[in-house]
Scaffold this motif. Structure first.
Motif, PDB file in Angstrom:
ATOM      1  N   VAL A 149     -25.253 -12.801   8.078  1.00 19.55           N
ATOM      2  CA  VAL A 149     -24.984 -12.591   9.017  1.00 19.55           C
ATOM      3  C   VAL A 149     -24.220 -11.653  10.529  1.00 19.55           C
ATOM      4  N   VAL A 150     -24.802 -11.129  11.096  1.00 16.08           N
ATOM      5  CA  VAL A 150     -23.724 -10.997  11.930  1.00 16.08           C
ATOM      6  C   VAL A 150     -23.924 -10.762  13.560  1.00 16.08           C
ATOM      7  N   GLY A 151     -22.508 -10.686  14.016  1.00 20.56           N
ATOM      8  CA  GLY A 151     -22.797 -10.730  15.935  1.00 20.56           C
ATOM      9  C   GLY A 151     -21.560 -11.224  16.304  1.00 20.56           C
ATOM     10  N   GLU A 152     -21.727 -10.611  17.318  1.00 19.76           N
ATOM     11  CA  GLU A 152     -20.214 -11.140  18.239  1.00 19.76           C
ATOM     12  C   GLU A 152     -20.081 -12.225  18.100  1.00 19.76           C
ATOM     13  N   ASN A 153     -19.165 -13.137  18.706  1.00 21.13           N
ATOM     14  CA  ASN A 153     -18.832 -14.228  18.929  1.00 21.13           C
ATOM     15  C   ASN A 153     -19.309 -15.615  19.994  1.00 21.13           C
ATOM     16  N   GLY A 154     -20.250 -16.144  20.048  1.00 31.80           N
ATOM     17  CA  GLY A 154     -20.501 -17.359  20.518  1.00 31.80           C
ATOM     18  C   GLY A 154     -22.827 -16.497  20.513  1.00 31.80           C
ATOM     19  N   ASN A 155     -22.872 -16.086  19.325  1.00 33.03           N
ATOM     20  CA  ASN A 155     -24.025 -15.938  19.494  1.00 33.03           C
ATOM     21  C   ASN A 155     -25.136 -16.701  19.235  1.00 33.03           C
ATOM     22  N   GLY A 156     -24.168 -17.093  18.107  1.00 31.81           N
ATOM     23  CA  GLY A 156     -25.577 -18.574  17.262  1.00 31.81           C
ATOM     24  C   GLY A 156     -25.484 -18.573  15.834  1.00 31.81           C
ATOM     25  N   LYS A 157     -23.973 -17.759  15.079  1.00 25.57           N
ATOM     26  CA  LYS A 157     -24.244 -17.581  13.816  1.00 25.57           C
ATOM     27  C   LYS A 157     -23.580 -19.013  12.718  1.00 25.57           C
ATOM     28  N   THR A 158     -22.531 -19.612  13.797  1.00 22.97           N
ATOM     29  CA  THR A 158     -22.249 -21.401  13.256  1.00 22.97           C
ATOM     30  C   THR A 158     -23.600 -22.486  13.465  1.00 22.97           C
ATOM     31  N   THR A 159     -24.116 -21.999  14.418  1.00 25.90           N
ATOM     32  CA  THR A 159     -25.057 -23.081  14.988  1.00 25.90           C
ATOM     33  C   THR A 159     -26.360 -22.605  14.046  1.00 25.90           C
ATOM     34  N   ALA A 322     -24.178  -7.122   0.583  1.00 26.82           N
ATOM     35  CA  ALA A 322     -25.355  -8.281   1.264  1.00 26.82           C
ATOM     36  C   ALA A 322     -26.461  -7.476   1.067  1.00 26.82           C
ATOM     37  N   ASP A 323     -27.744  -8.083   0.421  1.00 27.98           N
ATOM     38  CA  ASP A 323     -28.866  -7.782  -0.362  1.00 27.98           C
ATOM     39  C   ASP A 323     -29.502  -7.720   1.780  1.00 27.98           C
ATOM     40  N   SER A 324     -29.198  -8.686   2.149  1.00 34.47           N
ATOM     41  CA  SER A 324     -29.906  -8.574   3.746  1.00 34.47           C
ATOM     42  C   SER A 324     -29.807  -8.949   4.852  1.00 34.47           C
ATOM     43  N   ILE A 325     -29.183  -8.102   5.266  1.00 32.55           N
ATOM     44  CA  ILE A 325     -28.956  -8.549   6.858  1.00 32.55           C
ATOM     45  C   ILE A 325     -29.709  -9.028   8.331  1.00 32.55           C
ATOM     46  N   LEU A 326     -28.721  -9.780   8.944  1.00 33.60           N
ATOM     47  CA  LEU A 326     -29.838 -11.058  10.307  1.00 33.60           C
ATOM     48  C   LEU A 326     -28.648 -10.387  10.875  1.00 33.60           C
ATOM     49  N   PHE A 327     -28.851  -9.551  12.129  1.00 31.63           N
ATOM     50  CA  PHE A 327     -28.108  -9.237  13.469  1.00 31.63           C
ATOM     51  C   PHE A 327     -28.769 -10.505  14.615  1.00 31.63           C
ATOM     52  N   LEU A 328     -27.508 -10.967  14.986  1.00 34.48           N
ATOM     53  CA  LEU A 328     -27.175 -11.645  16.168  1.00 34.48           C
ATOM     54  C   LEU A 328     -27.200 -10.813  17.380  1.00 34.48           C
ATOM     55  N   LYS A 329     -27.754 -11.564  18.193  1.00 33.91           N
ATOM     56  CA  LYS A 329     -27.155 -11.183  19.681  1.00 33.91           C
ATOM     57  C   LYS A 329     -28.217 -12.541  20.536  1.00 33.91           C
TER      58      LYS A 329
END
Lengths: 421, 99
Positions: A149-159, A322-329
């Protein structure tokens, strides 16, 4: 394979030993695997290659090269001693043996890989006090696979991670754990499910006592009997390179070893899902590669495979395993799919460049070259170019203009492109 | 690193030999430990690999002060042990294959 061709190959190998011994030593192993029937010859080839890697003095190296020449002759002799029918069949026999063993293993140890462990559809969470909203997240975690799971800080990864491990209740969408219990969407027995999930948060919690004591404790509290407990602790201490640190306490460990310990603590009781938040942040480059390779190998264990959900800002490193990637913004999915599909439907190629020029000077150097736009993100230049322009074209042009390039990377099929676009 | 099918016993053994030939003893032992966990039915194999970890550590310390020729017999014995463990496990599966 004709007798003439084995002689020709042997001679080529001997010639190479005098010009490029390191490469020849590698090829000698392949040559031995291909032609030798006697397994001791393969052992000897591996030993000689190892000897050559370790040898420091010239006379030692000379001696080893002579032994390699003798070995090559012995492989040829061994091959020619076989009846002709066997010589032809050697490769087929080995392929049959390999396939048969693989089938036997598959029958005796049925693979759990690719079974769905976690499934989320349209998952969302709204925080009234901050106004932040994670929404519409689809996510499937499979056993034996790593999802980054990738994305800048504060984009919902930890949530998202906290929802997956049951620390936070989603207020939209559905989740289930098909491989853990036969339940319906959202009717989850978290008490049971949590027995199979290990979560390593970004801030590693402090612990008391020694590493070894803590590992035994974790294994015991997760129900491993004394014999299994000892075996599992021995395995994980050695597997993660912690044996020499087994008696150390929290304060005596560096940040990197604290993370390794957290991994050991999470894996010693053999969870089915490992969720790990930003593990690479405090690791040097070598340690990052080691940890990611270890995770890849451990996820695919035949006996204890697991699904791994991992977040990181180190995009290239994560994409490698990684086999798959989730990019969150901003709490929403920008990309979700197989790692190999990143950038598949892009409209242009993008390249990162670091060089000793200003933006305008680089623009000048790019005159006459076909590109769409040039940006600078504060660290590197990003050249966007039509799809038919590749790395060789751009590098060739810049080197021709005598630009001193310090760093170059094609990010067209990396999630890095999603950050810059 | 090429993707390996975890059930491909021979390919996984070859992976270990490749690490060994590249003098990457750390990765050799890690993957040997995984190999043993996945394919061995004998408890003694894991202990043998753990003993190898300790022995290679001593060997690496000795290599700092001595030439390869001086400690080659000890090193060869350790490498032979790697071969022996893998071959014992391969043979046990070949036996099951025939039965």
């Amino acid at each position: 394979m004709t007798e003439k061709s084995i002689h020709t190959l042997a001679q080529e190998l001997k010639d190479k030993l005098s010009t490029d011994p390191t490469a020849a030593a590698r090829e000698m192993i392949e040559f031995t695997k291909r032609f030798a029937h006697n397994p001791l010859l393969k052992r000897e080839a591996l030993m000689l290659k190892l000897d050559y890697s370790n040898a420091q003095q010239e006379d030692e190296k000379e001696h080893i090269l002579e032994a390699m020449l003798v070995l090559i002759n012995n492989v040829v002799k061994d091959y020619l001693q076989q009846p002709e029918a066997d010589r032809i069949e050697t490769q087929k026999y080995l392929a049959r043996k390999q396939a048969a063993l693989k089938t036997t293993v598959q029958q005796k140890i049925p693979s759990k890989t690719s079974r769905i462990l976690f499934e989320g559809k349209g998952v969302g969470k709204r925080f009234k006090n901050t106004g932040f909203e994670l929404s519409g997240i689809d996510l499937t975690l499979k056993i034996g696979q790593i999802t980054g799971v990738v994305g800048e800080n504060g984009n919902g990864k930890t949530t998202l991670f906290r929802i997956c491990v049951g620390d936070l209740k989603e207020n939209a969408g559905q989740i289930r754990f098909p491989d853990l219990e036969q339940n319906e969407w959202n009717q989850l027995n978290w008490q049971e499910i949590k027995k199979h999930i290990a979560y390593i948060p970004q801030e590693l919690p402090k612990w008391h006592g020694s590493i070894q004591e803590n590992l035994h404790y974790e294994a015991t509290t997760h129900g491993l009997n004394p014999q299994e407990n000892q075996k599992a602790v021995d395995y994980i201490l050695h597997r993660l390179g912690l044996k020499e640190y087994a008696h150390r306490s929290w304060s005596a460990l560096s940040g990197g070893y604290k993370l390794r310990f957290a991994l050991a603590k999470a894996l010693v009781w053999r969870p089915r899902l490992l969720v790990i938040d930003e593990p690479l942040a405090n690791l040097d480059v070598k340690a990052q590669a080691t940890v990611l390779n270890d995770l890849k190998n451990l996820s695919q264990s035949l006996k204890y495979p697991l699904a791994i959900l991992i977040s990181s800002q180190h995009l290239h490193e994560i994409e490698r395993v990684a086999d798959s990637i989730l990019f969150l913004k901003a709490g929403k999915t920008v990309f979700y799919g197989n790692t190999s599909e990143v950038g598949k439907e892009r409209l242009e190629n993008s390249f990162e460049i670091e060089c000793n020029l200003s933006l305008s000077a680089l623009e000048e150097k790019l005159q006459g070259f076909e590109y769409n736009s040039l940006d600078h993100n504060g660290l590197v230049f990003i050249v966007h170019a039509p799809l038919h322009i590749n790395s060789q074209n751009l590098l060739g042009h810049l080197l021709g203009k005598e630009v001193e390039i310090r760093y170059f990377r094609n990010i067209s099929q990396s999630t890095k492109k999603l950050f810059v676009s | 690193m090429p993707d390996l099918q975890p059930t491909d016993l021979i390919a996984r053994a070859e992976e270990i030999y490749d690490y060994l030939a590249s003098n990457d003893i750390s990765q050799t032992l890690k993957r040997l430990l995984d190999f043993v966990q996945d394919f061995s039915t004998q408890d003694t194999h894991q202990q043998q690999v753990i003993t190898l970890y300790q022995s290679f550590r001593v060997y690496n310390q000795q290599l700092q002060d001595k030439s390869l020729a001086e400690i080659k017999p000890q090193r060869d014995a350790l490498v032979q042990e790697v071969f022996n463990i893998i071959e014992q496990i391969e043979q046990s599966w070949e036996g099951q294959n025939k039965s």
